[in-house]
Design a protein around this motif. Structure first.
Motif, PDB file in Angstrom:
ATOM      1  N   ARG A  37       0.840  -1.196   0.000  1.00  0.00           N
ATOM      2  CA  ARG A  37       0.000   0.000   0.000  1.00  0.00           C
ATOM      3  C   ARG A  37       0.874   1.244   0.000  1.00  0.00           C
ATOM      4  O   ARG A  37       1.928   1.285   0.648  1.00  0.00           O
ATOM      5  CB  ARG A  37      -0.909   0.026   1.229  1.00  0.00           C
ATOM      6  CG  ARG A  37      -1.821  -1.196   1.355  1.00  0.00           C
ATOM      7  CD  ARG A  37      -2.849  -1.259   0.249  1.00  0.00           C
ATOM      8  NE  ARG A  37      -3.816  -2.341   0.472  1.00  0.00           N
ATOM      9  CZ  ARG A  37      -4.785  -2.664  -0.377  1.00  0.00           C
ATOM     10  NH1 ARG A  37      -4.923  -1.990  -1.518  1.00  0.00           N
ATOM     11  NH2 ARG A  37      -5.618  -3.654  -0.104  1.00  0.00           N
ATOM     12  N   GLN A  38       0.439   2.270  -0.724  1.00  0.00           N
ATOM     13  CA  GLN A  38       1.245   3.486  -0.822  1.00  0.00           C
ATOM     14  C   GLN A  38       1.462   4.153   0.523  1.00  0.00           C
ATOM     15  O   GLN A  38       2.502   4.769   0.759  1.00  0.00           O
ATOM     16  CB  GLN A  38       0.581   4.458  -1.810  1.00  0.00           C
ATOM     17  CG  GLN A  38       0.644   3.994  -3.254  1.00  0.00           C
ATOM     18  CD  GLN A  38       0.055   4.996  -4.215  1.00  0.00           C
ATOM     19  OE1 GLN A  38      -0.541   6.001  -3.808  1.00  0.00           O
ATOM     20  NE2 GLN A  38       0.190   4.736  -5.507  1.00  0.00           N
ATOM     21  N   ASP A  39       0.476   4.036   1.418  1.00  0.00           N
ATOM     22  CA  ASP A  39       0.613   4.720   2.710  1.00  0.00           C
ATOM     23  C   ASP A  39       1.351   3.900   3.766  1.00  0.00           C
ATOM     24  O   ASP A  39       1.690   4.413   4.825  1.00  0.00           O
ATOM     25  CB  ASP A  39      -0.758   5.124   3.249  1.00  0.00           C
ATOM     26  CG  ASP A  39      -1.670   3.923   3.499  1.00  0.00           C
ATOM     27  OD1 ASP A  39      -1.287   2.792   3.115  1.00  0.00           O
ATOM     28  OD2 ASP A  39      -2.762   4.115   4.066  1.00  0.00           O
ATOM     29  N   SER A  40       1.626   2.611   3.469  1.00  0.00           N
ATOM     30  CA  SER A  40       2.306   1.776   4.470  1.00  0.00           C
ATOM     31  C   SER A  40       3.494   1.006   3.920  1.00  0.00           C
ATOM     32  O   SER A  40       4.249   0.409   4.681  1.00  0.00           O
ATOM     33  CB  SER A  40       1.320   0.792   5.111  1.00  0.00           C
ATOM     34  OG  SER A  40       0.717  -0.036   4.130  1.00  0.00           O
ATOM     35  N   GLY A  41       3.670   0.995   2.597  1.00  0.00           N
ATOM     36  CA  GLY A  41       4.853   0.375   2.014  1.00  0.00           C
ATOM     37  C   GLY A  41       4.670  -1.078   1.638  1.00  0.00           C
ATOM     38  O   GLY A  41       3.560  -1.615   1.668  1.00  0.00           O
ATOM     39  N   GLU A  67      -0.303   0.091  -5.841  1.00  0.00           N
ATOM     40  CA  GLU A  67      -1.663   0.557  -6.090  1.00  0.00           C
ATOM     41  C   GLU A  67      -1.799   1.390  -7.365  1.00  0.00           C
ATOM     42  O   GLU A  67      -2.616   2.297  -7.436  1.00  0.00           O
ATOM     43  CB  GLU A  67      -2.176   1.358  -4.885  1.00  0.00           C
ATOM     44  CG  GLU A  67      -2.267   0.525  -3.608  1.00  0.00           C
ATOM     45  CD  GLU A  67      -2.846   1.299  -2.443  1.00  0.00           C
ATOM     46  OE1 GLU A  67      -4.019   1.055  -2.101  1.00  0.00           O
ATOM     47  OE2 GLU A  67      -2.129   2.136  -1.857  1.00  0.00           O
ATOM     48  N   GLN A  91     -10.596   4.683  -7.713  1.00  0.00           N
ATOM     49  CA  GLN A  91     -10.551   4.927  -6.274  1.00  0.00           C
ATOM     50  C   GLN A  91     -11.922   5.320  -5.741  1.00  0.00           C
ATOM     51  O   GLN A  91     -12.315   4.924  -4.638  1.00  0.00           O
ATOM     52  CB  GLN A  91      -9.510   6.010  -5.960  1.00  0.00           C
ATOM     53  CG  GLN A  91      -8.068   5.594  -6.249  1.00  0.00           C
ATOM     54  CD  GLN A  91      -7.683   4.285  -5.569  1.00  0.00           C
ATOM     55  OE1 GLN A  91      -7.930   4.088  -4.373  1.00  0.00           O
ATOM     56  NE2 GLN A  91      -7.066   3.378  -6.330  1.00  0.00           N
TER      57      GLN A  91
END
Length: 393
Positions: free
Chosen positions: A154-158, A225, A281
């Protein structure tokens, strides 16, 4: 019933996961697999938790249907025993770093001189050549270096540490089996053996079936993503009201229409075809809102009768009891010496002629040493002497 690979005799020098998983598949299909293990340097899988009846469940599974001989390969007498075995066991599977088997006097060229038809399969992290050939690594490293981790997460968690060892099994194990069997077919046609070099990093790199083709052919860099199948579209997981999850893979229009009608939002179906990231999205948010309105059990009822590529995400405890898994006979009872039979994952390959029933779970270190040495013609006195000298265990 002997199985389709009953003519193969394999000396397995591998440890941990990649090589043992490969030889498990071969043994399940009937191959005679003899593990050659160190009597002093324990394969860590033998002690890996959890345990059942004092034995590692991972070891009992990965070494099913195999025999074990304990040899101290630093001793010339043990090396000589391997050289004798190679006259009969004409396939070698090894997982040491490059050069180790050569230093032991058991490299491909040395054993080929004894048996010219020898097939010698080496599974390593980075292969027999290249600047990383001697470098240590694990599954997570191979996936990172091969580029797979760069768009898995995920882009926000890697990036995500995968629960399944993709490079070890999908790379080393499965490609190792393919390479070995391809070499067997080549030998049957030509009479020639060969050395098969399997790099887990190479094989992981080759798994870029779609994103790799997109980058090399069209210059499209995959990222987290931003692909249709890695979270960049509605093809994703959705949380239910009670905190469980469903997978939605309704890519084709006929599936998407069924799915959107089932969640009460038929108008969303047209959005599934949009190539715009912002549309995808927005669609994901809308689907997520609908899933949050009902509990897992309610959604199970909704989708049970639909053929829309929507399935629940099951924990392993539920997966092993799923009617389809059971109907496919993917859970099997495996005999163990001195202990009750153990439930294990069965060989997943189905043959119309069938496969032999599992003979036994992975056993004690060197549990077949005397048996194998007797097959080589050694007398009980000679075997006892080798054990006393700690050449064998």
């Amino acid at each position: 019933m002997k199985g389709p690979l009953s003519s193969l005799k394999i000396l397995d020098f591998s440890t941990l996961l990649p090589g043992p998983f490969a030889s498990l598949l071969l043994a399940d299909m009937g191959a005679d697999v003899l593990r050659v293990e160190s009597p002093t340097r324990t394969d860590l899988v033998r002690v890996l938790p959890p345990h059942d009846g004092g034995q590692s469940t991972s070891h009992a599974y990965l070494n099913r249907n195999k025999r074990s001989i304990a040899l101290d390969l630093k001793r010339p007498e043990a090396v000589e025993l391997v050289r004798q075995l190679v006259a009969d066991y004409d396939i070698v599977l090894e997982q040491f770093r490059p050069g180790v088997m050569e230093r032991l006097g058991l490299g491909y060229e040395a054993l080929k001189a004894i048996n010219p038809k020898l097939i010698y399969v080496s599974i390593t992290g980075y292969g027999q050549t290249g600047p990383y050939r001697d470098r240590a690594g694990h599954d997570i490293n191979y996936l990172a270096l091969a580029g797979i981790a760069s768009y898995t997460g995920r882009q926000d968690s890697g990036p995500l540490p995968l629960g399944v060892q993709l490079a070890d099994i999908g790379g080393g194990s499965l490609h190792g089996v393919m390479g070995l069997l391809a070499a067997v077919i080549h030998r049957q046609a030509t009479g020639e053996g060969q050395h098969v070099d399997v790099s887990m990093t190479d094989c992981a790199f080759a798994l870029h079936g779609m994103a790799g083709a997109g980058y090399l052919g069209a210059g499209v860099e995959p990222d987290m993503e931003n692909q249709a199948l890695n979270g960049g579209s509605f093809y994703d997981y959705y949380r239910t009201r009670d905190g469980r999850w469903f997978s939605v893979g309704s890519l084709e229009p006929q599936f998407m229409q069924q799915f959107c009608a089932a969640i009460g939002r038929p108008e969303l179906a047209a959005r599934g075809l949009s190539p715009k990231p912002e549309d995808q999205q927005e669609l994901k948010r809308a689907i997520g809102i609908e899933f949050e309105k009902r509990d897992f059990a309610e959604w199970l009822e909704v989708f049970a009768a639909l053929d829309a590529c929507v399935e629940p995400m099951l924990p392993l405890s539920e997966a092993v009891e799923h009617p389809h898994i059971l109907a496919r006979d993917l859970v099997v009872e495996v005999p163990r010496e001195g202990l009750p039979a153990q439930r294990q994952i069965a060989c997943p390959i189905k043959f119309s002629a069938g496969l032999p029933a599992p003979r036994h779970a992975g056993g004690a270190l060197g549990s077949h040493t005397a048996e194998v040495l007797a097959e080589l013609g050694l007398t009980p006195e000679r075997i006892a002497a080798l054990k006393a000298a700690k050449v064998v265990g």
